[in-house]
Each structure stands twice: as structure tokens, then as C-alpha cells.
Design an enzyme around this catalytic site. Structure first.
Site, PDB file in Angstrom:
ATOM      1  CE  LYS A  80      53.774 -78.705  -2.489  1.00  0.00           C
ATOM      2  NZ  LYS A  80      52.804 -78.847  -1.160  1.00  0.00           N
ATOM      3  N   GLY A 177      54.748 -67.128  11.892  1.00  0.00           N
ATOM      4  CA  GLY A 177      54.393 -67.410  10.698  1.00  0.00           C
ATOM      5  C   GLY A 177      52.746 -67.469  11.090  1.00  0.00           C
ATOM      6  CB  VAL A 178      50.394 -64.511  11.601  1.00  0.00           C
ATOM      7  CG1 VAL A 178      50.656 -64.861  13.422  1.00  0.00           C
ATOM      8  CG2 VAL A 178      51.145 -63.119  11.840  1.00  0.00           C
ATOM      9  N   GLY A 179      50.344 -65.974   8.476  1.00  0.00           N
ATOM     10  CA  GLY A 179      49.963 -65.871   6.837  1.00  0.00           C
ATOM     11  C   GLY A 179      48.894 -66.594   7.262  1.00  0.00           C
TER      12      GLY A 179
HETATM   13  P1  NAI Z   1      51.641 -68.051   3.758  1.00  0.00           P
HETATM   14  O1  NAI Z   1      53.071 -67.820   3.487  1.00  0.00           O
HETATM   15  O2  NAI Z   1      50.105 -67.527   3.624  1.00  0.00           O
HETATM   16  O3  NAI Z   1      51.540 -67.675   5.847  1.00  0.00           O
HETATM   17  C1  NAI Z   1      52.664 -67.576   6.008  1.00  0.00           C
HETATM   18  C2  NAI Z   1      53.615 -66.580   6.858  1.00  0.00           C
HETATM   19  O4  NAI Z   1      55.109 -67.089   7.772  1.00  0.00           O
HETATM   20  C3  NAI Z   1      54.237 -65.739   5.919  1.00  0.00           C
HETATM   21  O5  NAI Z   1      53.696 -64.349   6.503  1.00  0.00           O
HETATM   22  C4  NAI Z   1      55.924 -65.483   6.518  1.00  0.00           C
HETATM   23  O6  NAI Z   1      56.219 -63.750   6.450  1.00  0.00           O
HETATM   24  C5  NAI Z   1      55.363 -66.458   7.620  1.00  0.00           C
HETATM   25  N1  NAI Z   1      57.154 -66.712   7.761  1.00  0.00           N
HETATM   26  C6  NAI Z   1      57.967 -67.161   7.035  1.00  0.00           C
HETATM   27  N2  NAI Z   1      58.928 -68.112   8.075  1.00  0.00           N
HETATM   28  C7  NAI Z   1      59.019 -67.690   9.103  1.00  0.00           C
HETATM   29  C8  NAI Z   1      60.423 -67.093  10.121  1.00  0.00           C
HETATM   30  N3  NAI Z   1      61.475 -68.071   9.931  1.00  0.00           N
HETATM   31  N4  NAI Z   1      59.561 -67.042  11.648  1.00  0.00           N
HETATM   32  C9  NAI Z   1      58.339 -65.891  11.074  1.00  0.00           C
HETATM   33  N5  NAI Z   1      57.513 -65.888  10.550  1.00  0.00           N
HETATM   34  C10 NAI Z   1      57.983 -66.920   9.018  1.00  0.00           C
HETATM   35  O7  NAI Z   1      51.714 -69.280   3.767  1.00  0.00           O
HETATM   36  P2  NAI Z   1      50.200 -70.825   5.095  1.00  0.00           P
HETATM   37  O8  NAI Z   1      49.479 -70.795   3.501  1.00  0.00           O
HETATM   38  O9  NAI Z   1      49.947 -69.548   6.310  1.00  0.00           O
HETATM   39  O10 NAI Z   1      50.882 -71.485   4.993  1.00  0.00           O
HETATM   40  C11 NAI Z   1      51.545 -71.821   6.439  1.00  0.00           C
HETATM   41  C12 NAI Z   1      52.027 -73.460   5.827  1.00  0.00           C
HETATM   42  O11 NAI Z   1      50.998 -74.091   6.798  1.00  0.00           O
HETATM   43  C13 NAI Z   1      53.159 -73.488   4.743  1.00  0.00           C
HETATM   44  O12 NAI Z   1      54.163 -73.952   5.919  1.00  0.00           O
HETATM   45  C14 NAI Z   1      52.154 -74.132   4.320  1.00  0.00           C
HETATM   46  O13 NAI Z   1      52.935 -75.044   3.439  1.00  0.00           O
HETATM   47  C15 NAI Z   1      51.732 -74.937   5.083  1.00  0.00           C
HETATM   48  N6  NAI Z   1      50.422 -75.733   4.779  1.00  0.00           N
HETATM   49  C16 NAI Z   1      49.286 -74.391   3.902  1.00  0.00           C
HETATM   50  C17 NAI Z   1      48.157 -75.196   3.684  1.00  0.00           C
HETATM   51  C18 NAI Z   1      46.830 -74.120   2.879  1.00  0.00           C
HETATM   52  O14 NAI Z   1      45.652 -74.436   2.701  1.00  0.00           O
HETATM   53  N7  NAI Z   1      47.550 -72.641   2.901  1.00  0.00           N
HETATM   54  C19 NAI Z   1      48.021 -76.258   3.684  1.00  0.00           C
HETATM   55  C20 NAI Z   1      48.268 -77.558   3.987  1.00  0.00           C
HETATM   56  C21 NAI Z   1      49.572 -76.983   4.528  1.00  0.00           C
END
Ligand code: NAI
Length: 357
Positions: A80, A177-179
Site C-alpha cells: 500500500k 456511501g454511494v460512490g
Molecule cells: P468512493 O470515494 O467513490 O465512494 C465513497 C463514498 O462514501 C463517497 O461518495 C463519500 O462521499 C462517501 N462517504 C464518506 N464518508 C461517509 C460517511 N461517513 N457517510 C456516508 N457517506 C460517506 O470510494 P469507492 O471506490 O466506492 O470505495 C468505497 C469503499 O470500498 C472504500 O472504503 C474503499 O477503500 C473500498 N474498496 C473499493 C474498491 C474499489 O474497487 N473501488 C476495492 C476494494 C475496497
């Protein structure tokens, strides 16, 4: 925090500290274990209040990647990078420089996305290293979709074990979290007839989801944990299950994509004591790693069947946990540790021939 001591306690191979005054780069690159093959792990860019927090985070995340590889059967280990974000960070130059450091490792470490590192940053990294998951057509494809597919595969297995049906129809889910990943999970579940409540700190993320999925219920972020649902699905940041949040959960199942969902390992035991089934995060969210590693190591982009196998692993973990009267987390940890110890007994740290780039 004493670095060598921290490295010894979790058996790390390498921790590199990076600093460049010109672009403001301050970063830590950690390689946990390469007995089975090269290390994989993304770049997290975050405003850490203290340097010690960054070190703790990178070590924890890198180790989790080794566990993730072990249970997904990937011939690789965990690594990492964390970049300590700050006002004077010149991101483009910093990522390019980081890419040179990764390149210099010659394929001992492959990197990719994480919080703070998206398409733009990956494209910059790709200028100076070939050991990065490219976001364009030269890369493996959509990692977030692979992650979402893995979460759904694992969730289905758990639903079958818990509710006797692998379908989400009629069940209620709260997605935090709906990223990238959370939104995809929401869409897959809605398509199946589930009832979905979501929360996000970013209104833009909510708006983007509502534009395509108007039927989801939106809750204020601070109320999501209390929602009366069957499944709590954390897809935001880690550490969401802690002493204070635990007692508020109404769900029977906790299953999401976030890394390090439990603030501390004992919270996995506490969930178990309360009859809440927790699906170990590093098993469930391995889809992107499965896709990325298959692409880098074998040049393969078709990994649907391998991602589906996350469901079999979850089923095995839940059945073993039931038979042994243990928490799913401790079953997963024990099996991962067993596989890592076996690899270490057979293998050595992985040092590829240096590339000429
Ligand atoms: P992202 O950054 O696109 O989405 C995360 C979302 O969570 C954002 O929209 C943010 O505003 C929201 N957020 C943050 N804190 C919050 C809270 N307290 N309450 C509500 N919403 C909140 O990230 P992504 O790529 O969707 O990843 C999500 C999680 O999954 C992360 O923890 C990441 O480490 C994990 N992950 C992602 C992978 C991937 O392929 N993108 C692979 C493995 C793990």
C-alpha cells in the site's frame, strides 16, 4: 510509533518513506509480504492529522491486502502507499514522482486506485511506471464493478445461509456511501427488488444515484446506522463499526465494500455475540484485486468466475463459523494466516529482475 518494531510485530518486509520538498510529496510505501508473488495495493491520499496515523493506516491496509490475496487464492501479497495530503502538495508532480519510485521496484509492487486516487491520478502514475492499474483501455477494465460483483456474490451466499434464499427481493438494505462501488451495489440490488436506503456526505453522489435510481430512499448520514434494515452495507470509509456505533445497528448482516470496516478486531467478536453476522471485508471486497492481479500477472480480463468464487469462500466461512461456534472474522483470519504461513514456509520475498524503463 517505532517503525522497525511495528514491522516486526506484523512481519513486514519493507517500508519506504518518501519526501520531496519541491512537490510536497510525503508518502509511505509499505510491502507486507511477497512470499507468494508481487505485492498489490492502491495509493491512498488523505489528510492525516498526524504522521503516526498515516503509518498505522498504511501498515494496516498493506497487511489486509496480504490476507485478501491469501483468501482469494491470488499468487501475490499485500502492499500500500499513503500520501499525506496537505495544502502545498503539487499532486501531479507528486504522483509522477511516486510512479518513478514504484517503477524502480521493478514489479515487486503493483499499485492502483484507493481513496484520493482516481482515474486522473492513475493516468499520471502511468506516465512513470508500468506497474500501475491503468484506468484506460490499456488497463484491466472497471475495478469498481468487479468489487461490486464480488460483494454481491458474497452477500448472496450469506443471504442463502441466513434467510434461505440468495435473492435480495423484499429485503431491506442500508448502503453507507454511494460512490463508485456503493452506487453500483445499489443498482444491482434495486434491479433485484430489494428496498434500499442510502446516505452519503456528498450530495453530488446522491444526485447521481437518484438520477438513475429514483426509487432509493435517502437518509441523513447520521441516521443510516439506526435504520431498520436486514443488511447494513458500508461502502464509505473504514472504522465504521466501533464501540458507539455497534449498539445502534438493527441489521442482521453487515456486508460492504469498505476496507477495515471494524475499528478493532474485537468489534467482530462483539457483533458475533449480538447475533449480527459480519462478512469479513477483505474477503468480500476482493473483486478489484482479482481483476487487477489477473490482468497484471496473466494478461486476463475475464474473471467473472473467479469473482463468483467469493460466494463459495463466504459460504465456507459461515458454515465453519457455525460449526465451530466462532465469528466469521476469526475463521477468515485463521485460514488466511494459515495460508500465509504455508506460503512463507515455502517461498521467499519476491524480487523480480529490474526493468530497464
Ligand atoms: P468512493 O470515494 O467513490 O465512494 C465513497 C463514498 O462514501 C463517497 O461518495 C463519500 O462521499 C462517501 N462517504 C464518506 N464518508 C461517509 C460517511 N461517513 N457517510 C456516508 N457517506 C460517506 O470510494 P469507492 O471506490 O466506492 O470505495 C468505497 C469503499 O470500498 C472504500 O472504503 C474503499 O477503500 C473500498 N474498496 C473499493 C474498491 C474499489 O474497487 N473501488 C476495492 C476494494 C475496497
Amino acid at each position: 510509533m517505532r517503525i522497525l518494531e511495528a514491522m516486526r510485530s506484523d512481519d513486514f518486509e519493507e517500508v519506504v518513506l518518501l519526501q520531496d520538498r519541491r512537490c510536497g510529496l510525503r508518502a509511505i510505501l509499505a510491502i507486507h509480504d511477497t512470499s507468494s508473488g508481487p505485492a498489490f495495493g492502491g495509493v491512498r491520499r488523505w489528510r492525516y492529522p498526524r504522521e503516526e496515523h498515516a503509518l498505522r493506516d498504511v501498515l494496516r491496509l498493506a497487511r489486509a491486502m496480504t490476507l485478501k490475496c491469501a483468501l482469494a487464492g491470488i499468487p501475490g501479497g499485500g502492499g500500500k502507499v499513503v500520501i499525506l495530503d496537505q495544502d502545498d502538495l503539487r499532486a501531479e508532480e507528486a504522483y509522477e514522482l511516486l510512479g518513478r519510485h514504484v517503477q524502480q521496484l521493478g514489479g515487486r509492487f503493483y499499485t492502483g486506485p484507493d481513496v484520493g486516487t482516481g482515474h486522473r491520478e492513475l493516468s499520471v502514475l502511468a506516465r512513470s511506471t508500468e506497474y500501475v492499474t491503468r484506468p484506460d483501455e490499456a488497463g484491466p477494465g472497471d475495478l469498481a464493478s468487479a468489487t461490486a460483483a464480488g460483494v454481491i456474490a458474497g452477500m448472496r451466499a450469506a443471504l442463502e445461509e441466513l434467510f434461505g434464499t440468495s435473492s435480495a427481493r423484499g429485503l431491506r438494505f442500508a448502503i453507507q456511501g454511494v460512490g463508485e462501488v456503493g452506487a453500483k451495489i445499489a443498482r444491482l440490488l434495486v434491479a433485484e427488488g430489494a428496498e434500499i436506503s442510502v446516505a452519503d456526505l456528498d450530495e453530488g453522489a446522491i444526485e447521481r444515484l437518484l438520477a438513475v435510481q429514483p426509487e432509493v430512499e435517502v437518509l441523513p448520514p447520521e441516521r443510516l446506522l439506526d435504520a431498520s434494515v436486514d443488511v447494513f452495507c458500508p461502502c464509505a470509509m473504514g472504522g465504521v463499526i466501533h464501540d458507539l456505533s455497534l449498539g445502534r445497528l438493527r441489521a442482521r448482516l453487515v456486508a460492504g465494500s469498505a476496507n477495515n470496516i471494524l475499528a478493532l478486531p474485537r468489534h467482530g467478536e462483539e457483533l458475533h455475540r449480538r447475533g449480527i453476522v459480519y462478512l469479513p471485508d477483505y474477503v468480500l471486497n476482493a473483486g478489484a484485486l482479482i481483476l487487477g492481479s489477473a490482468f497484471h500477472l496473466r494478461g486476463v480480463r475475464e474473471v467473472g468466475a473467479e469473482i463468483e468464487r467469493i460466494g463459495e469462500t463466504i459460504r465456507w466461512i459461515l458454515r465453519t463459523a457455525r460449526e465451530e461456534g466462532e465469528s466469521p472474522m476469526s475463521v477468515a483470519d485463521r485460514e488466511a494466516e494459515r495460508r500465509i504461513a504455508e506460503a512463507r514456509a515455502k517461498g521467499r520475498p519476491f524480487f523480480p529482475k529490474q526493468s530497464t524503463r
